[in-house]
Design a protein around this motif. Structure first.
Motif, PDB file in Angstrom:
ATOM      1  N   ASN A  89       0.807  -1.230   0.000  1.00  0.00           N
ATOM      2  CA  ASN A  89       0.000   0.000   0.000  1.00  0.00           C
ATOM      3  C   ASN A  89       0.833   1.270   0.000  1.00  0.00           C
ATOM      4  O   ASN A  89       0.500   2.237   0.663  1.00  0.00           O
ATOM      5  N   LEU A  90       1.920   1.270  -0.758  1.00  0.00           N
ATOM      6  CA  LEU A  90       2.646   2.533  -0.944  1.00  0.00           C
ATOM      7  C   LEU A  90       1.786   3.464  -1.779  1.00  0.00           C
ATOM      8  O   LEU A  90       0.923   3.009  -2.525  1.00  0.00           O
ATOM      9  N   PHE A  91       2.032   4.772  -1.652  1.00  0.00           N
ATOM     10  CA  PHE A  91       1.304   5.732  -2.469  1.00  0.00           C
ATOM     11  C   PHE A  91       1.979   5.802  -3.835  1.00  0.00           C
ATOM     12  O   PHE A  91       3.111   6.279  -3.942  1.00  0.00           O
ATOM     13  N   PRO A  92       1.323   5.317  -4.877  1.00  0.00           N
ATOM     14  CA  PRO A  92       2.014   5.154  -6.164  1.00  0.00           C
ATOM     15  C   PRO A  92       2.399   6.461  -6.845  1.00  0.00           C
ATOM     16  O   PRO A  92       3.267   6.461  -7.700  1.00  0.00           O
ATOM     17  N   HIS A  93       1.752   7.559  -6.450  1.00  0.00           N
ATOM     18  CA  HIS A  93       2.042   8.831  -7.119  1.00  0.00           C
ATOM     19  C   HIS A  93       3.201   9.570  -6.456  1.00  0.00           C
ATOM     20  O   HIS A  93       3.568  10.657  -6.892  1.00  0.00           O
ATOM     21  N   TYR A 135      10.071   5.689  -7.861  1.00  0.00           N
ATOM     22  CA  TYR A 135       8.635   5.500  -7.634  1.00  0.00           C
ATOM     23  C   TYR A 135       8.365   4.035  -7.294  1.00  0.00           C
ATOM     24  O   TYR A 135       9.135   3.144  -7.686  1.00  0.00           O
ATOM     25  N   ASP A 137       6.491   1.780  -8.483  1.00  0.00           N
ATOM     26  CA  ASP A 137       6.486   0.785  -9.558  1.00  0.00           C
ATOM     27  C   ASP A 137       7.854   0.569 -10.185  1.00  0.00           C
ATOM     28  O   ASP A 137       7.996  -0.219 -11.112  1.00  0.00           O
ATOM     29  N   GLU A 138       8.858   1.270  -9.675  1.00  0.00           N
ATOM     30  CA  GLU A 138      10.224   0.988 -10.122  1.00  0.00           C
ATOM     31  C   GLU A 138      10.972   0.119  -9.102  1.00  0.00           C
ATOM     32  O   GLU A 138      12.164  -0.101  -9.242  1.00  0.00           O
TER      33      GLU A 138
END
Ligand SMILES: Nc1ncnc2c1ncn2[C@@H]1O[C@H](COP(=O)(O)OP(=O)(O)OP(=O)(O)O)[C@@H](O)[C@H]1O
Ligand SMILES: [Mg+2]
Lengths: 241, 219
Positions: A89-93, A135, A137-138
């Motif tokens: 649940n990291l904040f993806p933005h 980020y 997703d990286e």
């Protein structure tokens, strides 16, 4: 005095009573492993301690303060107790650094430079200081989970709740996250963790709680619980029957 | 009778197009602001406000825009309030636009994973902070393509205001036709102008959607 006191806690979803009178006291610095079959109420118990679910009866207190369901009390509670989730649940933005800084600046009103310094320190603690600008997703799953731990630590909680924090990870990534948790345990952080990592529970935890059908069915030091289970349910769960 | 050249027709239509564009902008911006307010009500904690926003949306989505225009124009007149056409057109379109935007945006907010709410709550954030710093930034991103797409409906919606006498592109088309008796040329041009307004919008909506779906989906 116990840090977390859970007394006669009951919780139902509709007619399904999931917690049927839980009693559990956790001392400062203790590492509690919660084990049990799927549906036995492990996650629900942790979520109640963090106020993500409201309890129907009984009481939960953390560091002497009663858990109450209004926003002010909840906020005070959550500043003391952090939570790590199975799905990160990291904040993806936001970048890794941004994730660790956000709640400091927004909730604690820490000035940005201090929040950033804290974020760098916490990312370093989980071995990810070089990923400050990456980020989510990286990052690999294991790295994401470590950022999530850094994010919770940055609020300087006195206890952490971990709900199957390695269950969504590829097997080769599990150990890097467990290593971080092991470090926290060594430093004296109070931990309540739902886990399926029996070896980890045996090595690191002070006590093991076996939950069965919404009750604490057996509890004790890992050596006892794993080597000499008293109840047939725990024996069966441990694959001894 | 005065002779109208092709360029006269086109010039008159383009002059009226300014009003279509202006009305669209007013409706879209005003509707966006009102929609944002309604969105906070719709997904907020207060039950009364949630219900208000829900019934608002049902009312405005469940009745034709034309009726809303009539009611704004003639309805208020019954109470002795003299509403000019531009005002009735602006107000009705703003309210109508808001009703659709709030539903589009609510869908986007609900598309945000429940885990985002829980993680931010567990860090001590209150509802407004969760919205402001965690949920809306993500929701607005996915909201951009459908929002831009909906702006096409707003532009086309302005055509209806010709019926209450607001002189925008469609109304100008009727006026010019009556003067020139060249309905095919006039309405052909009107259609082309609408197309020139709408096509870039729907195209950019598509492009935005594709862009957001590839590469770094999340930031
Ligand atoms: N939000 C909810 N609404 C309704 N029922 C729920 C909800 N959350 C949990 N339950 C039910 O409560 C029971 C206990 O769920 P819980 O998630 O605490 O189990 P668990 O021990 O964590 O299981 P697992 O090992 O599968 O994670 C289950 O029967 C589940 O279906
Ligand atoms: Mg669970």
């Amino acid at each position: 005095m116990s840090l977390i006191e859970i007394t006669e806690v009951r919780k139902s979803f509709g007619s399904n009573e999931v917690l049927k009178g839980i009693n559990l006291d956790v001392d400062p610095g203790e590492v509690i492993a919660i084990i049990g079959k799927s549906g036995s109420g492990k996650s629900t118990l942790l979520r109640c301690v963090n106020g993500l679910e409201n309890i129907d009866s009984g009481s939960i207190s953390v560091a002497g303060a009663q858990l109450q369901p209004d926003e002010l009390h909840l906020k005070a509670l959550r500043l003391k107790v952090g939570m790590i989730f199975q799905q990160f649940n990291l904040f993806p933005h936001l970048t890794a650094g941004g994730n660790v800084m956000l709640s400091q600046t927004v909730v604690k009103k820490v000035p940005k430079p201090q929040a950033e310094a804290m974020a760098r320190k916490m990312l370093e603690r989980v071995g990810l200081e070089h990923k400050f600008d990456a980020y989510p997703d990286e990052l690999s799953g294991g790295q994401q989970q470590r950022v999530a731990i850094a994010r919770a630590l940055a609020m300087q909680p006195i206890a952490l709740l971990c709900d199957e924090i390695t269950s969504a990870l590829d097997p080769e990534l599990v150990s890097e996250v467990l290593a971080v948790v092991r470090g926290l345990a060594k430093e004296g952080m109070t931990l309540m963790m739902v886990t399926h990592e029996m070896k980890f529970a045996r090595d690191v935890c002070s006590r093991v709680v076996f939950m069965h059908q919404g009750r604490v069915h057996e509890i004790g030091p890992p050596a006892e619980v794993f080597a000499d289970p008293k109840t047939p349910e725990l024996k069966q769960f441990l694959g001894m029957l | 009778m005065i002779e109208f050249s092709f360029w006269d027709i086109l010039r008159n239509l383009l002059l009226a197009t300014r009003w279509t564009v202006l009305l669209s902008l007013v409706a879209f911006i005003g509707g966006g602001l009102a929609g944002m307010l309604l969105l906070f009500m719709r997904i907020g904690r207060r039950r009364a406000l949630r219900l208000f926003a829900r019934y608002y949306v049902e009312l405005f989505q469940g009745t034709p825009l034309l009726m809303q225009l009539f009611l704004a124009f003639f309805g208020l007149g019954l109470f002795g309030i003299n509403v000019p056409a531009w005002l009735a057109a602006g107000v009705a379109l703003i309210l109508w636009t808001a009703a659709f935007l709030v539903e589009i945006w609510r869908g986007c907010v609900e598309a945000i994973n429940k885990g985002q709410w829980e993680a931010s709550a567990s860090l001590g954030m209150g509802h407004i902070q969760q919205m402001r710093y965690v949920v809306l930034p993500q929701a607005l991103r996915i909201a951009i393509p459908p929002t831009v797409g909906f702006s096409v409906q707003v532009v086309k919606g302005t055509a209806l205001t010709s019926i209450i006498g607001f002189v925008e592109l469609s109304k100008a088309g009727t006026v010019v036709t009556n003067a020139t008796f060249q309905p095919f040329t006039v309405y052909g041009l009107v259609a082309l102008i609408y197309f020139a307004l709408c096509w870039p919008l729907s195209k950019s909506s598509q492009i935005l959607e594709r862009k957001l779906n590839v590469a770094h989906r999340n930031h």
